[in-house]
Write an enzyme that holds these catalytic residues in place. Sequence first.
Site, short mmCIF file in Angstrom:
data_model
loop_
_atom_site.label_atom_id
_atom_site.label_comp_id
_atom_site.label_asym_id
_atom_site.label_seq_id
_atom_site.Cartn_x
_atom_site.Cartn_y
_atom_site.Cartn_z
N LYS A 15 0.84 -1.20 0.00
CA LYS A 15 0.00 0.00 0.00
C LYS A 15 0.88 1.26 0.00
O LYS A 15 0.58 2.21 -0.72
CB LYS A 15 -0.94 0.00 1.20
CG LYS A 15 -1.98 -1.11 1.11
CD LYS A 15 -3.34 -0.71 1.62
CE LYS A 15 -4.41 -1.70 1.17
NZ LYS A 15 -4.77 -2.70 2.16
N LYS B 67 -3.90 -10.85 -9.98
CA LYS B 67 -4.72 -11.45 -8.91
C LYS B 67 -6.09 -10.76 -8.86
O LYS B 67 -6.16 -9.54 -8.87
CB LYS B 67 -4.00 -11.27 -7.56
CG LYS B 67 -4.85 -11.66 -6.36
CD LYS B 67 -4.21 -11.23 -5.06
CE LYS B 67 -5.08 -11.51 -3.87
NZ LYS B 67 -6.05 -10.50 -3.51
N LYS C 123 -10.88 -7.01 -5.06
CA LYS C 123 -11.88 -5.94 -5.01
C LYS C 123 -11.23 -4.60 -5.32
O LYS C 123 -11.82 -3.74 -5.95
CB LYS C 123 -12.49 -5.85 -3.60
CG LYS C 123 -13.51 -6.94 -3.33
CD LYS C 123 -13.87 -6.98 -1.85
CE LYS C 123 -13.16 -8.13 -1.18
NZ LYS C 123 -13.35 -8.22 0.27
#
Length: 325
Positions: free
Chosen positions: A111, A191, A194
């Site tokens: 992140k 991958k 969401k």
Amino acid sequence: MKRSLSGIQPSGVLHIGNYFGALKQFVDLQDNYNGLYFIADYHSLTSQINPDVLRKHSLNVVLDYLAAGIDPKKSKIFLQSSVPAHTELMWILSNQTPMALLERGHAYKDKVAKGIKPNVGLFNYPVLMASDILIYDADVVPVGKDQKQHIELTRDFAVRFNEFYQKEVFKLPEALILETVATVVGTDGEKMSKSYGNIINMYLPEKELKKQVMSIVTDSTPLEEPKNPDNNVTKLYSLFATPAEVEIMKEKFIAGNYGYGHAKKELFERILDYFSKQRELRMKLENNMDYVYDILKDGAKIAREITSEKMKVVRDTVGLIGGEL
Ligand code: ADP
Ligand code: TRP
């Protein structure tokens, strides 16, 4: 019976990656394990989600759990926020956790690499997850491959705690990862996630579901020419077809005169077929939310009973005397 525990964040609609990596395992394990499956709503706060969206997604995940076949008579379903003891244990465990260990966490590192400014919650995410698991003495944790490091950290925290206090307070959990579906690819070949906008959501209305399947990225080889048989469509098709059926599709690609559009249609039919009963059940449940809330209340009650017993041991171990007053 051994205990199986897992959670999914309510950060968006669930997809076939979540289904094959995690959810299906929850269902397959339920005859042989005591199952505890929760909606990790505390975790979703780390991405600073809008409150109305969080409420909506949380209930959606409950519906997804039930539609996928989790039987509330066999396994318990609850919201993480029904059990505040998870966060109490997180505080206690965080004092045994070296900063350096969390700095190596790849969810956090990824992140940060993407330019997201980390908050302390995101940094502490693995400690909350470890608390979710250790507070129930879970034996196994069914998850997709991306969660492997989190389970390893959980074991590490448990060992540190037990060694520091010279007492076997926490059980070391095992990750259950099915290698064949460890990482389901998304419509772009990365991958499925969401957060990447590359999902196929099995519970969407048919038209939208079809649009997702049709958006699978392929190359521009002309229809009559042979194509690479190991493309994104065959990879996804293999989740729903037998190995022999996958071979047939691959041969058709190699032979030519078989387009990606044809294959996507076959895949779409398979998805509809596979999930048809689940889709029906989900619609029924949507219209019966009182029943759904009853399941959550029952789950919360059991979860609070288990955790309040465990927290007595933890508080006593570390010397906190306030809890029993
Ligand atoms: P997402 O990446 O879509 O946000 P989550 O992190 O909420 O998904 O994952 C919930 C569960 O589903 C976890 O056990 C995770 O390992 C599993 N999972 C998520 N994406 C995949 C995937 N593409 N393939 C296999 N398992 C997955
Ligand atoms: N981190 C998990 C995910 O993103 C969700 C999760 C939170 C979890 N707590 C857990 C999974 C405990 C297993 C056990 O998918």
